[in-house]
Design a protein around this motif. Sequence first.
Motif, PDB file in Angstrom:
ATOM      1  N   ASP A  47      -5.911   9.086   6.179  1.00  0.00           N
ATOM      2  CA  ASP A  47      -5.200   7.815   6.354  1.00  0.00           C
ATOM      3  C   ASP A  47      -4.544   7.725   7.724  1.00  0.00           C
ATOM      4  O   ASP A  47      -4.461   6.639   8.311  1.00  0.00           O
ATOM      5  N   LEU A 107      -0.181   4.420   3.288  1.00  0.00           N
ATOM      6  CA  LEU A 107      -0.895   5.349   2.412  1.00  0.00           C
ATOM      7  C   LEU A 107      -0.678   6.796   2.823  1.00  0.00           C
ATOM      8  O   LEU A 107      -0.489   7.677   1.978  1.00  0.00           O
ATOM      9  N   ALA A 128      -1.023   7.349  -5.272  1.00  0.00           N
ATOM     10  CA  ALA A 128      -2.414   7.065  -4.910  1.00  0.00           C
ATOM     11  C   ALA A 128      -3.340   8.275  -5.079  1.00  0.00           C
ATOM     12  O   ALA A 128      -4.452   8.150  -5.590  1.00  0.00           O
ATOM     13  N   GLU A 150       0.810  -1.220   0.000  1.00  0.00           N
ATOM     14  CA  GLU A 150       0.000   0.000   0.000  1.00  0.00           C
ATOM     15  C   GLU A 150       0.844   1.271   0.000  1.00  0.00           C
ATOM     16  O   GLU A 150       0.292   2.369   0.110  1.00  0.00           O
TER      17      GLU A 150
END
Length: 300
Positions: free
Chosen positions: A253, A144, A23, A18
């Motif tokens: 996050d 993240l 992202a 991740e």
Amino acid sequence: MNIKKNAFLLGLIHFLSEFRLYAAVAVLYFTEISGSMMLGMGVFSVAMLSGAVLELPTGILSDLVGRRRTIVLGAAASLISIMLYSVGKGILWLMAAAVFEGLSQALFSGNNEAFLYGHLKSAGREEEYKAFLGKILSMAHIALSVSALIGSLMLIFGTYAMLFRLSIIPRALGLAAALFPDEPETTDRDRKSPWHHLRESLWEVCRNSKLLRIFIADSLSDGAGEAAYQFRASFLKMVWPVWAIGLAGTLGDVLAAFSFWISERWIDRKGYKGVILVSFQIFGVVSLAIYMNLFKTDEV
């Protein structure tokens, strides 16, 4: 069998898989490559659809080849996915990458939780499952948040493609880490045919209305939430500089990582149902605030 070692490796694999520098701006990269916002969002649709379609066959595969090997396959599919994304030569490359991303998600889904539970069960420590799982899942959100912040700062001097290419490194390290966990010990029930497990699972879902409702609600929530999250970059680009887009997701996050880390205490205090209800209420309030701000922006 060292539970802490295997739990640490599982958390490390989640972290590395991740750690996505891209992202927050992936949809902008996909739109740039494909030349269309619709096709750019379509890449996410292909990833989600392929993950859903492959959920069942990968579950059967997990029973056949074992949990550890399935983790290795999932990490390998994740690495192939980011390498195909990084090529950036057209929509077909992006769609192929999305299929491998969906395959990776399907291989990890359920299998990693079963891997952890198998280790705890073999040691008679099943009651610690939610504590271990909460901390392992928090590693994904830590990754993240950190990668979104780093990726945002790198965009001041770099490009979308650079973020994808650099993200190959953690995926490769994740594949290396996947080679080291131990296979959980199996019981007589675990040695049953995967088709037997499939029949049991389908029967439980069909006969348990509460489980069925949770399944439907979770599917709808994940689908709508993921689409909204990915589209957010296109909206923010109109009002923020590109390098600052990732900052919007960093706080979320961080809070998600914290909530997963302390989830065991909240579940013990409020119960599973209470935690689920609170999470949906918070999601609703935040979504309403975003839509109100969006309408205000349109009026201006």
